[in-house]
Design an enzyme around this catalytic site. Structure first.
Site, PDB file in Angstrom:
ATOM      1  N   CYS A 121       0.830  -1.213   0.000  1.00 52.20           N
ATOM      2  CA  CYS A 121       0.000   0.000   0.000  1.00 52.20           C
ATOM      3  C   CYS A 121       0.860   1.256   0.000  1.00 52.20           C
ATOM      4  O   CYS A 121       0.508   2.264  -0.634  1.00 52.20           O
ATOM      5  CB  CYS A 121      -0.930  -0.002   1.210  1.00 52.20           C
ATOM      6  N   CYS A 232      -5.240   1.681   4.422  1.00 49.07           N
ATOM      7  CA  CYS A 232      -4.039   1.468   3.622  1.00 49.07           C
ATOM      8  C   CYS A 232      -2.946   2.485   3.908  1.00 49.07           C
ATOM      9  O   CYS A 232      -1.862   2.403   3.346  1.00 49.07           O
ATOM     10  CB  CYS A 232      -4.394   1.514   2.135  1.00 49.07           C
TER      11      CYS A 232
END
Length: 252
Positions: A121, A232
């Site tokens: 991420c 994320c």
């Protein structure tokens, strides 16, 4: 210039209970062109694109192409661009970082542990977001409190300390899923086809699945992880679980 705590306090008081349109009209008059919406082409983001384009046809919209988005997301982005007449600023992850990660760890390292998922991420989303926000004074998101346990303390106006103290606006924070759906229906807005297939929250293809009736809207994101981990890194306060940098002060 970073937003001061005095300004943050004033704006929180001013916009508590105000309509999303009123918040966006003020923000665009105050910060344009140094303000942009981060769009993943969820229904929430398409609502905000529509609102902002009605206020200013040149309102800025950006998106992160992680390299692993659903085809339906690209289709939705193009439909939004054509239907609403907006220009979308696309940002991509650094190719060298993606190459190194995949050569060393394979194509699905993010499913092995939380550390690897955060790494993926960070490379595909967080670093491109930092570039997208560079030079801005404010940015807009489609986050809602109803979406997840990590978002229940969200406020309409926040200072984003992770990105230089710029203003972060969450105009739909108090909206329900029904509010979003009704807004889209009444205005005939384009939608991501995944929304009709049980995807209330849409991210990268290998990290998103449909949810069952009654499940949390973000249950389909990183479904192998605990609910409190389902961010994320784009929204650092959510990850920290603070909701506001003065969370501790409010508890005293």
């Amino acid at each position: 210039m970073a937003i001061t705590t005095e300004q943050e306090r004033e704006w929180k008081t001013r916009f508590e209970g105000e309509s999303s349109g009123a918040v966006l009209r003020w923000a665009l008059s105050e910060f344009h062109p140094d303000m942009a919406l981060a769009s993943s082409f969820s229904m929430e983001d398409i609502v905000l694109v529509s609102m902002m384009a009605e206020i200013r046809s040149d309102a800025r919209i950006f998106a992160l192409d992680t390299g692993r988005l659903h085809e339906e997301t690209y289709e939705a982005a193009e439909a939004v661009r054509r239907t609403l007449g907006v220009r979308i600023e696309w940002y991509f992850p650094a190719a060298a970082a993606v190459e190194e990660m995949e050569r060393n760890k394979g194509l699905y390292s993010f499913r092995e542990n939380l550390e690897n998922r955060h790494e993926c991420c960070r490379i595909r989303k967080v670093e491109p977001l930092s570039r997208a926000l560079s030079g801005l004074r404010a940015w807009v998101t489609g986050q809602r409190r109803e979406q997840a346990v990590t978002r229940r303390r969200l406020e309409v106006v926040e200072i984003d300390e992770a990105h230089g103290g710029i203003l972060k606006l969450n105009p739909l924070v108090a909206w329900t899923e029904g509010d979003v759906t009704e807004y889209v229906r009444k205005r005939g807005l384009p939608v991501n086809r995944l929304a009709g297939k049980g995807y209330p929250s849409i991210g990268c293809s290998p990290c998103t699945r449909a949810v069952a009736p009654g499940e949390d809207p973000r249950a389909g994101r990183w479904w192998w992880e605990n609910p409190e981990h389902k961010e994320c890194g784009l929204h650092s306060r959510n990850v920290e679980g603070t909701g506001s940098r003065r969370e501790g002060e409010r508890k005293e």
